[in-house]
Design an enzyme around this catalytic site. Structure first.
Site, PDB file in Angstrom:
ATOM      1  N   ASP A 142      56.944  49.939  34.237  1.00 43.37           N
ATOM      2  CA  ASP A 142      57.695  50.513  35.924  1.00 43.37           C
ATOM      3  C   ASP A 142      57.779  51.738  35.140  1.00 43.37           C
ATOM      4  OD1 ASP A 142      60.283  51.674  37.074  1.00 43.37           O
ATOM      5  OD2 ASP A 142      60.178  49.681  37.593  1.00 43.37           O
ATOM      6  N   HIS A 192      56.170  53.936  40.416  1.00 42.36           N
ATOM      7  CA  HIS A 192      57.281  53.580  39.454  1.00 42.36           C
ATOM      8  C   HIS A 192      56.236  53.647  38.112  1.00 42.36           C
ATOM      9  CE1 HIS A 192      61.351  52.262  40.639  1.00 42.36           C
ATOM     10  NE2 HIS A 192      60.559  52.038  42.232  1.00 42.36           N
ATOM     11  N   GLU A 210      59.359  52.417  47.032  1.00 42.89           N
ATOM     12  CA  GLU A 210      60.108  53.020  46.983  1.00 42.89           C
ATOM     13  C   GLU A 210      59.274  54.100  46.514  1.00 42.89           C
ATOM     14  OE1 GLU A 210      64.210  52.748  45.131  1.00 42.89           O
ATOM     15  OE2 GLU A 210      63.376  52.280  43.861  1.00 42.89           O
TER      16      GLU A 210
HETATM   17  C1  ACM Z   1      63.372  47.913  44.488  1.00 45.67           C
HETATM   18  O1  ACM Z   1      64.751  47.454  43.977  1.00 45.67           O
HETATM   19  N1  ACM Z   1      63.196  49.122  44.188  1.00 45.67           N
HETATM   20  C2  ACM Z   1      62.434  47.121  44.560  1.00 45.67           C
END
Ligand code: ACM
Ligand code: ZN
Length: 736
Positions: free
Chosen positions: A195, A265, A328
Site C-alpha cells: 500500500d 495506493h 480509491e
Molecule cells: C478499501 O477499503 N479501500 C478497499
C-alpha cells in the site's frame, strides 16, 4: 409397547432436559449444521490409539494432545479406544464437510477432502477442555461427549484480510494468525501486502521495492505515517518466508490470496521507482491524504513491470485468485498527466474512469496469462466490461457488492458496515467509524443472500464473506490487532459457515462468553471484552454486566479499574456518580475498556470565550472542519488542516479573560481516533498572554497542563515533523 401419558410426559421432560444439557455442554463456534448428543463419553488418554489415512490431520491432532494436554496417542487401530480419521474422495460428504462420530470406544472423522478432515479435528478439539489450545497443558485424560455431527460450510469462501502495509507484522504473527483463523474454519487469508505506506514482499527483479519501499522515516523515501514517528519503521517478507507460510496455511486448509494494490495506493512503488507514476505538477490528494500514489496508465513500460511482479507472485502463491486492488484511485492524477491524457486521446476515451477500466483489463490479461483469475475491489466494475471470471470484493456497501453480482461477476462480500474490523466497536473505543460502529452483532448479521433479492443464478456468484482489518490505527495499544479481530471474526466465521436458519445471535453470544472466551484465551489471543452498561437513576448507579457470570470491577476516583479494584456486587448508591468507572474482567488477565454512567456528564468542562492564532492558513473550502470548530467546545468537532506539520508550527488558544482552572487537557488529532495528531511537540501556557511556560510533551497526541494561576493562553508547538499529510486540532478540555 403401551406408553402411558405419565411415561410420555417423563420421556418428553427427559428429552427437554437432554436438549438443555446439549446446549450447555456443547458450545461450538462456528455452529455445525447438525449435532446430536447421544450420551456418554469417549476417554482420550495414553492408551488411546489413532489410525486412518489423513496423515496431516492425524499428526496435527497428536501434536495438539501432546502440547495442549500431556497425552501421547498410540499409532494404529489396536486397543480399547480408537480415533480414526479418513479422507475418501468418493464419499458423499460435501466439499470441506465432515462427519464426526464420538462413541464410547471410537471416534471417527470422515471427509471427502483434507479440508473436511481438518475441520472434523477442529470440532473435536472444541469438544475438549479449552486448555487443549494451550502450550504445556497437563491433562492426562480428556472426556469427549458422545455426539454425531454432520457438517459442511454454507459458503465456499470464508475470509480474513489483514493489511500489513500501514502496520508491519512480523512473520511469527502471521503464523499465529493462520492458526487462529484455522481454528474457526476460515479458509482464505487475504494478505494486503502493499500500500502507500510500505511494500512488504520481496520482488527479486525490483529490489528497491523492499530496500527502500518497505521503510518509512525521516530519511527514507516514505515519510512517517500512522504513528511510526521520526524513526525508521518497516519490514518485509522474503520469498522464502512467504513460501513457508503459504505451505503452513495450505496444510490448514487456508489459501493465501496476495494483494498488490494498484493503480492507486501505490506510493511505496512510486517513491522507489518514480517513472511508474504520472508526470504532473498538481499534487492532489487521495482519500487517505496521499499525493503522487497512482500508476500512470499511459506509460507502456508499466505493464511489463506489472507482468514481472505477477510472474514472481504466481511462483509464491498457488491461489487461483490474485488480487491487484483497483480501489480509491485518485483520478485527478490522470487528469493532469500528459501521458495519460495523450493516451485517452489516442484511445478515444472521454472520462478517466475509462483509464481505470483499461488498466484493469490489462491486469486481467497479465493474471490470466499465468492461468490465474484477477480480483479487484468493487470500483473495478465501474468502467465497463470485465472478464466473467474476474472476481470482485464488495467493500463500499452491501449495494456495491450486489451490483457486482448483478453485473455477473463472482463476488466476495465485505461491506464496511458489517465486515471492516478497523471500525470502532463502540462510540468510545479507538477505530474508524466512516462505515459504521461495527459491533459483534453487526458482524453476525452479515448475510449477502438474505439481504439481497438475487435470482438463483445470481446467488451462485456470491462466493462468501470476509472480515477485514485495515491497519492505520494499529500502532497501539499493544496487541490491538487481536482486539479488533476477536471475537468479531468468530461472528463472521459463523456467518460464513452456518446455514442462515440456524443462526441465533443470543445463542452465539452465550457460546462466545461462556465457552469460547476460554478457548481464545488458551489460543493466546488478547480478545476484546464488552464493557458493562451503566446508568445513573434516582441516586443509584445501575450496572448491567455484559454477560452472565461477567466479573465487573470498579473505582470511585475516576481512575481505570485494575485487578485489585473491588468486584461489583450490586448497584451503587452515590451522590457523585461521575467519579465511578467500571470494567469487565476475564480471569484477571484481560479487561474491557473502562466506562462511567452513560446518561450523565462524566466531565464538567468549562467553556470560556477563546480565539485562535496559528501558523496554518484556514482553507476557504474547509466547510466540514473549519477552525471555528475548535472554539465551539463541542468535543466531537475538530479543525482539519490539509497539510503535514513541521517544527515551529503552532496553534495558540487565547482566552478573552484569564481562566481559573485545575487542569487543561490538550488533544490533537481526530476525536477518539488520535490520528492526524501532534506526534512530536509540546504545550506551552501563559498567565499573561506574552510569557510562555514550557509544559509536557505530547504523548499520542495528548498533553495535560496543571496551572498554578489563571491561564490567559495555551499553545501547541510542533518540535518534529508530524506523521500524516493532514493535521487536526480539537477543543480544549478545561476543568474547574
Ligand atoms: C478499501 O477499503 N479501500 C478497499
Ligand atoms: Zn499518467
Amino acid at each position: 409397547m403401551k406408553v402411558t401419558y405419565r411415561l410420555l410426559a417423563a420421556i418428553i421432560f427427559g428429552a427437554l432436559l437432554s436438549a438443555c444439557s446439549q446446549k450447555t455442554e456443547i458450545k461450538l463456534v462456528p455452529l455445525p449444521q447438525e449435532v446430536t448428543v447421544t450420551g456418554g463419553s469417549f476417554t482420550v488418554d495414553n492408551s488411546t490409539s489413532i489410525t486412518g489415512n489423513a496423515e496431516f490431520e492425524i499428526n496435527y491432532l497428536k501434536e495438539k494432545l501432546s502440547n495442549g494436554a500431556s497425552i501421547q496417542l498410540k499409532d494404529g487401530a489396536e486397543g480399547k479406544r480408537v480415533i480414526e480419521i479418513n479422507v475418501d474422495p468418493q464419499s458423499a460428504v460435501g466439499k470441506e464437510g465432515y462427519t464426526l462420530s464420538v462413541l464410547p470406544d471410537k471416534i471417527s472423522i470422515a471427509a471427502s477432502d483434507n479440508g473436511g478432515a481438518f475441520y472434523g479435528v477442529q470440532t473435536l478439539l472444541q469438544l475438549m477442555p479449552a486448555e487443549i489450545y494451550s502450550e504445556g497443558g497437563k491433562l492426562g485424560k480428556i472426556k469427549v461427549p458422545c455426539v454425531e455431527i454432520e457438517d459442511a460450510p454454507r459458503f465456499g469462501y470464508r475470509g480474513a484480510g489483514l493489511d500489513v502495509s500501514r502496520t508491519f507484522f512480523p512473520i511469527e504473527t502471521i503464523y499465529d494468525f493462520i492458526d487462529w483463523i484455522s481454528y474457526h474454519k476460515i479458509n482464505t487469508f487475504h494478505w494486503h501486502i502493499t500500500d502507500d505506506n510500505g511494500w512488504r514482499i520481496e520482488i527479486k527483479k525490483y529490489p528497491l521495492l523492499t530496500e527502500k519501499g518497505a521503510w518509512r522515516g525521516p530519511d527514507e523515501v516514505l515519510p512517517p505515517a500512522y504513528g511510526s514517528g521520526n524513526k525508521r519503521y518497516g519490514g518485509f517478507y522474503t520469498q522464502e518466508e512467504i513460501k513457508a507460510v503459504v505451505k503452513y496455511a495450505a496444510e490448514r486448509n487456508i489459501t493465501i490470496i496476495p494483494e498488490i494494490d494498484m493503480p492507486g495506493h501505490s506510493k511505496a512503488v512510486i517513491e522507489t521507482y518514480p517513472h511508474v507514476g504520472c508526470t504532473n505538477k498538481d499534487k492532489t490528494m487521495s482519500v487517505n491524504g496521499e499525493v503522487n500514489n497512482v500508476w500512470c496508465v499511459g506509460k507502456e513500460s508499466n505493464y511489463q513491470m506489472i507482468d514481472d511482479i505477477v510472474a514472481e507472485l504466481v511462483e509464491l502463491f498457488p491461489s487461483k485468485l490474485i488480487h491487484l486492488g483497483g480501489d480509491e484511485v485518485n483520478m485527478d492524477n490522470w487528469k493532469s498527466c500528459p501521458h495519460c491524457q495523450a493516451f485517452m486521446r489516442k484511445m478515444g476515451m472521454k472520462k478517466e474512469i475509462e483509464l481505470l477500466n483499461y488498466f484493469v483489463r490489462r491486469m486481467e490479461k497479465i493474471v490470466n496469462k499465468y492461468g490465474r483469475v484477477l480480483v479487484g475491489w468493487d470500483e473495478i466494475i465501474k468502467g465497463g466490461e470485465l472478464e466473467p471470471s474476474t472476481t470482485v470484493y464488495g467493500w463500499g456497501s452491501m449495494k456495491r457488492g450486489a451490483n457486482a453480482v448483478r453485473e455477473g461477476q463472482p463476488t466476495v462480500f465485505l461491506p464496511g458496515q458489517y465486515c471492516y474490523l478497523d471500525m470502532k466497536q463502540s462510540e468510545f473505543e479507538r477505530g474508524h467509524n466512516w462505515a459504521a460502529i461495527v459491533t459483534l452483532d453487526s458482524c453476525y448479521k452479515i448475510d449477502p443472500i438474505k439481504m439481497n433479492d438475487f435470482t438463483p443464478e445470481e446467488e451462485k456468484l456470491v462466493l462468501g464473506i470476509q472480515g477485514n482489518l485495515w491497519c492505520e490505527l494499529l500502532d497501539r495499544p499493544e496487541r490491538f490487532m487481536e482486539y479488533q479481530f476477536f471475537p468479531r471474526l468468530c461472528a463472521i466465521a459463523e456467518a460464513a459457515w452456518t446455514n442462515a436458519e440456524l443462526k441465533d445471535y443470543n445463542d452465539f453470544y452465550g457460546r462466545i462468553t461462556s465457552a469460547h472466551y476460554d478457548r481464545l484465551h488458551n489460543m493466546g489471543i488478547k480478545f476484546r471484552l464488552p464493557f458493562p452498561e451503566v446508568v445513573y437513576e434516582e441516586g443509584i448507579l445501575k450496572v448491567t454486566p455484559p454477560y452472565e457470570g461477567a466479573v465487573v470491577r470498579y473505582t470511585a476516583d475516576a481512575s481505570e479499574p485494575t485487578t485489585s479494584s473491588p468486584v461489583l456486587k450490586g448497584n451503587i448508591e452515590t451522590a457523585e456518580p461521575e467519579k465511578y468507572r467500571f470494567a469487565t474482567f476475564y480471569k484477571d488477565c484481560n479487561q474491557s475498556m473502562a466506562v462511567g454512567a452513560s446518561n450523565i456528564e462524566l466531565y464538567h468542562y468549562i467553556t470560556p470565550e477563546v480565539s485562535i492564532e496559528s501558523s496554518y492558513k484556514e482553507s476557504e473550502s474547509n466547510r466540514s472542519f473549519p477552525m471555528s470548530n475548535i472554539t465551539s467546545y463541542n468535543m466531537k468537532k475538530y479543525w482539519r488542516v490539509n497539510r503535514r506539520s513541521y517544527p515551529g508550527d503552532f496553534v495558540t488558544y487565547t482566552f478573552t479573560e484569564p481562566v481559573e482552572c485545575s487542569k487543561i487537557t490538550v488533544e490533537t488529532g481526530v476525536p477518539n481516533i488520535t490520528f492526524y495528531s501532534c506526534t512530536e511537540g509540546h504545550v506551552e501556557y501563559s498567565y499573561n498572554g506574552t510569557d510562555f511556560i514550557k509544559g509536557d510533551e505530547f504523548v499520542y497526541g495528548t498533553a495535560v497542563i496543571k496551572p498554578q494561576e489563571k491561564v490567559k493562553a495555551v499553545k501547541i508547538v510542533f518540535d518534529g515533523m508530524s506523521d500524516a499529510l493532514i493535521t487536526s486540532f480539537q477543543n480544549l478540555r478545561i476543568e474547574k
